[in-house]
Design a protein around this motif. Sequence first.
Motif, PDB file in Angstrom:
ATOM      1  N   ILE A 242       0.973  -1.128   0.045  1.00  0.00           N
ATOM      2  CA  ILE A 242       0.035  -0.082  -0.001  1.00  0.00           C
ATOM      3  C   ILE A 242       0.870   1.152   0.063  1.00  0.00           C
ATOM      4  N   GLY A 243       1.703   1.288   0.635  1.00  0.00           N
ATOM      5  CA  GLY A 243       2.818   2.457   0.810  1.00  0.00           C
ATOM      6  C   GLY A 243       3.347   2.640  -0.513  1.00  0.00           C
ATOM      7  N   VAL A 244       3.906   1.506  -1.336  1.00  0.00           N
ATOM      8  CA  VAL A 244       4.443   1.782  -2.549  1.00  0.00           C
ATOM      9  C   VAL A 244       3.448   2.361  -3.662  1.00  0.00           C
ATOM     10  N   LEU A 245       2.109   1.529  -3.499  1.00  0.00           N
ATOM     11  CA  LEU A 245       1.129   2.257  -4.197  1.00  0.00           C
ATOM     12  C   LEU A 245       0.676   3.746  -4.108  1.00  0.00           C
ATOM     13  N   GLU A 246       0.710   4.147  -2.912  1.00  0.00           N
ATOM     14  CA  GLU A 246       0.320   5.363  -2.558  1.00  0.00           C
ATOM     15  C   GLU A 246       1.354   6.334  -3.122  1.00  0.00           C
ATOM     16  N   ARG A 247       2.662   5.901  -3.156  1.00  0.00           N
ATOM     17  CA  ARG A 247       3.498   6.853  -3.620  1.00  0.00           C
ATOM     18  C   ARG A 247       3.564   6.834  -5.302  1.00  0.00           C
ATOM     19  N   GLU A 248       3.159   5.832  -5.858  1.00  0.00           N
ATOM     20  CA  GLU A 248       2.689   5.741  -7.242  1.00  0.00           C
ATOM     21  C   GLU A 248       1.749   6.544  -7.438  1.00  0.00           C
TER      22      GLU A 248
ATOM     23  N   GLY B 165      -0.542  11.060 -10.373  1.00  0.00           N
ATOM     24  CA  GLY B 165      -1.593  11.724 -10.299  1.00  0.00           C
ATOM     25  C   GLY B 165      -2.864  11.149  -9.564  1.00  0.00           C
ATOM     26  N   PRO B 166      -3.835  11.739  -9.019  1.00  0.00           N
ATOM     27  CA  PRO B 166      -4.871  11.235  -8.362  1.00  0.00           C
ATOM     28  C   PRO B 166      -5.987  10.413  -9.147  1.00  0.00           C
ATOM     29  N   ALA B 167      -5.854  10.572 -10.455  1.00  0.00           N
ATOM     30  CA  ALA B 167      -6.746   9.700 -11.387  1.00  0.00           C
ATOM     31  C   ALA B 167      -5.920   8.336 -12.097  1.00  0.00           C
ATOM     32  N   ASP B 168      -4.874   8.109 -11.543  1.00  0.00           N
ATOM     33  CA  ASP B 168      -4.113   7.166 -11.987  1.00  0.00           C
ATOM     34  C   ASP B 168      -5.021   5.735 -12.056  1.00  0.00           C
ATOM     35  N   GLY B 169      -5.321   5.121 -12.922  1.00  0.00           N
ATOM     36  CA  GLY B 169      -5.998   3.912 -12.854  1.00  0.00           C
ATOM     37  C   GLY B 169      -5.666   2.991 -12.259  1.00  0.00           C
ATOM     38  N   HIS B 170      -4.373   2.454 -12.720  1.00  0.00           N
ATOM     39  CA  HIS B 170      -3.611   1.351 -12.055  1.00  0.00           C
ATOM     40  C   HIS B 170      -3.569   1.622 -10.442  1.00  0.00           C
ATOM     41  N   ALA B 171      -2.996   2.494 -10.208  1.00  0.00           N
ATOM     42  CA  ALA B 171      -2.733   2.713  -8.809  1.00  0.00           C
ATOM     43  C   ALA B 171      -3.967   2.588  -7.872  1.00  0.00           C
ATOM     44  N   LEU B 172      -5.053   3.365  -8.246  1.00  0.00           N
ATOM     45  CA  LEU B 172      -6.411   3.270  -7.555  1.00  0.00           C
ATOM     46  C   LEU B 172      -6.954   1.830  -7.594  1.00  0.00           C
ATOM     47  N   PHE B 173      -6.763   0.900  -8.761  1.00  0.00           N
ATOM     48  CA  PHE B 173      -7.662  -0.284  -8.665  1.00  0.00           C
ATOM     49  C   PHE B 173      -6.695  -1.055  -7.549  1.00  0.00           C
ATOM     50  N   TYR B 174      -5.262  -1.035  -7.776  1.00  0.00           N
ATOM     51  CA  TYR B 174      -4.496  -1.964  -6.746  1.00  0.00           C
ATOM     52  C   TYR B 174      -4.623  -1.574  -5.420  1.00  0.00           C
ATOM     53  N   LEU B 175      -4.828  -0.123  -5.028  1.00  0.00           N
ATOM     54  CA  LEU B 175      -4.631   0.155  -3.532  1.00  0.00           C
ATOM     55  C   LEU B 175      -6.104  -0.361  -3.127  1.00  0.00           C
TER      56      LEU B 175
END
Length: 237
Positions: free
Chosen positions: A177-183, A188-198
């Motif tokens: 989660i920490g890595v994905l939050e940094r991504e 940017g706040p609309a990044d689909g990859h990071a949002l889904f995996y978070l």
Amino acid sequence: MRLVLAATLTAATRAACEGPQPSRLKDAAAAVAAAAPLLERFVFYFGFAGFASGRTRVFAEGWRKFPGATHVLALDPDWEPVPGTIVKSQLDDRHGAYAFRVEDRNGLTARTMDWLCHFEEGLKFEHELHEQLVRPPGGSTDAKLLTWVFAEKEKRVSWHSALHGHSQSRERYLADIGVLERELEREGPADGHALFYLGVTHLAALDAMLGVGDHDRTNQTDFHVAKAVAYLGRRLE
């Protein structure tokens, strides 16, 4: 057609990636040579700065060292081929990518991966976690589904066990989660990859914390549920 396939390196990969952490670097070349003595091989060392950048570096070195290779297969060290499913004759020179199945270590779910493709200059991976293979533009976009199956196995000594105790521990998912939050902050706040995996990883952390059976609600359970709903909701917007 000459095929250089990492599937034939499964034993060598397993030998190089297991063992106490210090020897994983010092003895990697010897472990690969012992496991696959007749296979043309090249072992090199580099500073690890993320999964995507590491895999991309391997592609670049592979292209430099083996320019005649026709196909390349990227594997995680805890994926083991299921006997009887790996049929090399299914490969051809018409398709740009080939999809295979990976059975997750939980025994319940599976994934279809396209990490087998024609070897060409410019192959790369993107994202620090849950990385995705990106092929250079201009090639064939046709993909072929293979019978190939790999089973994900828990390793006694691995990246996750060394750092987080177990690959399905809550500590592992909190680190992810920490890595994905940094991504998400970087992309940017609309990044689909990071949002889904978070969202998915918060649910995984919740599952790791609760296990099976009935449980009382706590601040921790409510935290993971709320975060998962929020991230997945933003992903669907």
